[in-house]
Design an enzyme around this catalytic site. Structure first.
Site, PDB file in Angstrom:
ATOM      1  N   TYR A 144       0.850  -1.189   0.000  1.00 39.40           N
ATOM      2  CA  TYR A 144       0.000   0.000   0.000  1.00 39.40           C
ATOM      3  C   TYR A 144       0.886   1.240   0.000  1.00 39.40           C
ATOM      4  O   TYR A 144       1.798   1.361   0.817  1.00 39.40           O
ATOM      5  CB  TYR A 144      -0.900  -0.004   1.240  1.00 39.40           C
ATOM      6  CG  TYR A 144      -1.843   1.171   1.319  1.00 39.40           C
ATOM      7  CD1 TYR A 144      -2.899   1.299   0.413  1.00 39.40           C
ATOM      8  CD2 TYR A 144      -1.683   2.153   2.290  1.00 39.40           C
ATOM      9  CE1 TYR A 144      -3.774   2.372   0.484  1.00 39.40           C
ATOM     10  CE2 TYR A 144      -2.562   3.231   2.375  1.00 39.40           C
ATOM     11  CZ  TYR A 144      -3.607   3.335   1.468  1.00 39.40           C
ATOM     12  OH  TYR A 144      -4.463   4.398   1.539  1.00 39.40           O
ATOM     13  N   ASP A 239       9.279   2.822   0.020  1.00 37.60           N
ATOM     14  CA  ASP A 239       8.192   3.470   0.738  1.00 37.60           C
ATOM     15  C   ASP A 239       8.407   3.151   2.221  1.00 37.60           C
ATOM     16  O   ASP A 239       8.078   2.073   2.696  1.00 37.60           O
ATOM     17  CB  ASP A 239       6.848   2.952   0.245  1.00 37.60           C
ATOM     18  CG  ASP A 239       5.680   3.550   1.020  1.00 37.60           C
ATOM     19  OD1 ASP A 239       5.938   4.251   2.024  1.00 37.60           O
ATOM     20  OD2 ASP A 239       4.528   3.322   0.626  1.00 37.60           O
ATOM     21  N   LYS A 267       3.738   9.035   8.853  1.00 34.96           N
ATOM     22  CA  LYS A 267       3.548   8.406  10.167  1.00 34.96           C
ATOM     23  C   LYS A 267       4.516   8.931  11.245  1.00 34.96           C
ATOM     24  O   LYS A 267       4.325  10.045  11.710  1.00 34.96           O
ATOM     25  CB  LYS A 267       3.554   6.886  10.011  1.00 34.96           C
ATOM     26  CG  LYS A 267       2.404   6.482   9.054  1.00 34.96           C
ATOM     27  CD  LYS A 267       2.054   5.032   8.985  1.00 34.96           C
ATOM     28  CE  LYS A 267       0.738   4.870   8.239  1.00 34.96           C
ATOM     29  NZ  LYS A 267       0.786   4.066   7.039  1.00 34.96           N
TER      30      LYS A 267
HETATM   31  C1  LIG Z   1       0.160   4.546   5.645  1.00 34.49           C
HETATM   32  C2  LIG Z   1       0.954   4.282   4.457  1.00 34.49           C
HETATM   33  C3  LIG Z   1       0.902   5.124   3.338  1.00 34.49           C
HETATM   34  C4  LIG Z   1      -0.083   6.256   3.217  1.00 34.49           C
HETATM   35  O1  LIG Z   1       0.114   7.249   4.158  1.00 34.49           O
HETATM   36  P1  LIG Z   1      -1.106   8.247   4.496  1.00 34.49           P
HETATM   37  O2  LIG Z   1      -0.495   9.215   5.457  1.00 34.49           O
HETATM   38  O3  LIG Z   1      -2.180   7.403   5.083  1.00 34.49           O
HETATM   39  O4  LIG Z   1      -1.526   8.885   3.225  1.00 34.49           O
HETATM   40  C5  LIG Z   1       1.784   4.890   2.312  1.00 34.49           C
HETATM   41  N1  LIG Z   1       2.655   3.876   2.362  1.00 34.49           N
HETATM   42  C6  LIG Z   1       2.730   3.044   3.415  1.00 34.49           C
HETATM   43  C7  LIG Z   1       3.749   1.958   3.430  1.00 34.49           C
HETATM   44  C8  LIG Z   1       1.866   3.209   4.480  1.00 34.49           C
HETATM   45  O5  LIG Z   1       1.921   2.343   5.493  1.00 34.49           O
END
Ligand SMILES: *Cc1c(COP(=O)(O)O)cnc(C)c1O
Length: 427
Positions: A144, A239, A267
């Site tokens: 994701y 990511d 995060k």
């Molecule tokens: C949470 C998450 C996102 C998206 O971040 P948001 O602040 O919710 O837009 C992207 N990549 C990873 C790996 C994530 O865990």
């Protein structure tokens, strides 16, 4: 547990908010039941609208690594708020943040702040496309990267939870430019790279996957991605929205010893306020406006409250590196405790763990990609989830999400969790 207030609030919320929530997984759709409306949190505990107390294993999906309402973080936000909350002009805080990030993380020369992980990943991909002049990206099934159009193909997190395969609203053109391969399957990557030779701008990967449960990389997999990206001049994007500043001060790059060309954050970097960032090699980052023509902007980017919350959090992590070993030790303790009690039940399970991320899959097979994550017994997970919640343990409401430990968790909290798991698994 009496949750009448959450029930009332959920009814009321559904009248004006789609599904009653502002992010789908919060609605408890796959596990069933009423989502809890949270009133406050402190340390390792969440308190719902009825005042029930829960041990928190979501940590706001990662950011609250130090525990909730950390005294220094809250004080910093309070003090900063008196100086106004946004200016739309540069501040020294943004430099401090950029210096902290480039100082803590290997291989990041320049960094740009944004407001979410989604924005960070979306911008990093645009930059990779602008830099290479190529259109396609390669992502992994069950990973994701936020909710931007190009990522919503075979994605994890809420899409896996709600079993959404194709997303209405995403054009065929965008979907065609997103190639997908199974995680930890390098031959599949090789095949796609060969087939679309010279067309792939970027490979984007969660170095330790956390949006289909916790799924660590197989030995050599990320190294192979690094090599093929070098050979084919593809931009490798890590990511690290989830893993950044969680697995180590330098994230997965440091922990696994692999260099990415671009990295995205979110995060933890915001300490609980809405923040994201993307950064990497100078040569690539210099293509971002105003230095280059790849456009990217934000009215609230580098917001002073978000910066001070993030800076304070990162500084605490930087000055107390033992936090990482403590977190890892707590996660290991939880792992062996869960193992102990689950072993006694006659049910298949697999526990995956990496650093302070852990997940329990009710499946006897090793979970190493989306396919193996999907065969987990979700009905069993849902019973387990509610059994835990009833005993005051707040797990992510989906079999496809990692649990995140925060450093306010005490051994007593962990023991309580393990005891509860014995009960929840036997129900
Ligand atoms: C949470 C998450 C996102 C998206 O971040 P948001 O602040 O919710 O837009 C992207 N990549 C990873 C790996 C994530 O865990």
């Amino acid at each position: 547990m009496e949750i009448s207030k959450s029930r009332e609030l959920f009814e009321r919320a559904q009248k004006t908010i789609p599904g009653g929530v502002n992010s789908p997984v919060r609605a408890f759709r796959s596990v069933g039941g009423t989502p809890l409306f949270i009133n406050k949190a402190r340390g390792s505990y969440l308190y719902d609208a009825n005042g029930n107390k829960y041990i928190d294993y979501i940590a706001s999906w990662g950011p609250m690594i130090l525990g909730h309402a950390h005294e220094q973080v809250i004080k910093a936000i309070q003090e900063r708020a008196t100086l106004s909350t946004s200016y739309g002009a540069p501040t020294e805080l943004e430099i401090e943040m950029a210096e902290l990030i480039t100082g803590m993380v290997p291989h990041v020369d320049l960094v740009r702040m944004v407001n979410s992980g989604t924005e960070a990943c979306m911008s990093a991909v645009r930059l990779a496309r602008g830099f290479t002049g190529r259109n396609k990206i390669l992502k992994f099934e069950g990973h994701y990267h936020g909710h931007a159009d190009s990522f919503l193909v075979k994605a994890g997190s809420g899409l896996a939870t709600l079993e959404i395969q194709t997303v209405p609203g995403i054009t065929a053109g965008v979907a065609q430019d997103t190639l997908t391969a199974p995680f930890n399957n390098f031959p599949a990557v090789e095949e796609l790279v060969k087939k679309y030779s010279g067309e792939i701008a970027a490979i984007i990967v969660e170095p330790v996957a956390g949006n289909m449960g916790c799924v660590p990389p197989s030995a050599g997999f990320l190294e192979s991605l690094r090599n093929i990206c070098d050979q084919e001049k593809i931009v490798l994007i890590f990511d690290e929205v989830m893993t950044g500043f969680r697995l180590a001060p330098g994230g997965a790059q440091e922990k696994l010893g692999i260099r990415a060309d671009l990295v995205t954050y979110g995060k933890v970097i915001g300490g609980g306020l809405p923040v994201g960032a993307f950064g990497g090699r100078r040569e690539i980052m210099e293509h971002i406006a105003p230095l280059g023509k790849v456009y990217q902007a934000g009215t609230l980017s580098g917001n002073p409250l978000a910066m001070i919350a993030g800076i304070t959090t990162l500084k605490i992590l930087k000055e107390n590196p033992s936090i990482y070993s403590e977190l890892e030790e707590k996660t290991r303790y939880l792992h062996s405790g869960l193992d102990e009690v689950l072993k006694k039940q006659d049910l298949p399970y697999t526990i995956n763990r990496f650093g302070s991320m852990i997940s329990v899959h009710f499946s006897g097979r090793p979970v190493k990609d989306f396919e193996s994550a999907s065969i987990t017994d979700t009905a069993r997970f849902n019973r387990f989830f509610h059994g835990m919640l009833e005993q005051g343990i707040y797990l992510p409401p989906s079999a496809f999400e990692s649990w995140f430990l925060n450093n306010a968790l005490s051994i007593r909290d962990l023991d309580e969790t393990i005891e509860a798991a014995a009960q929840a698994a036997s129900s």
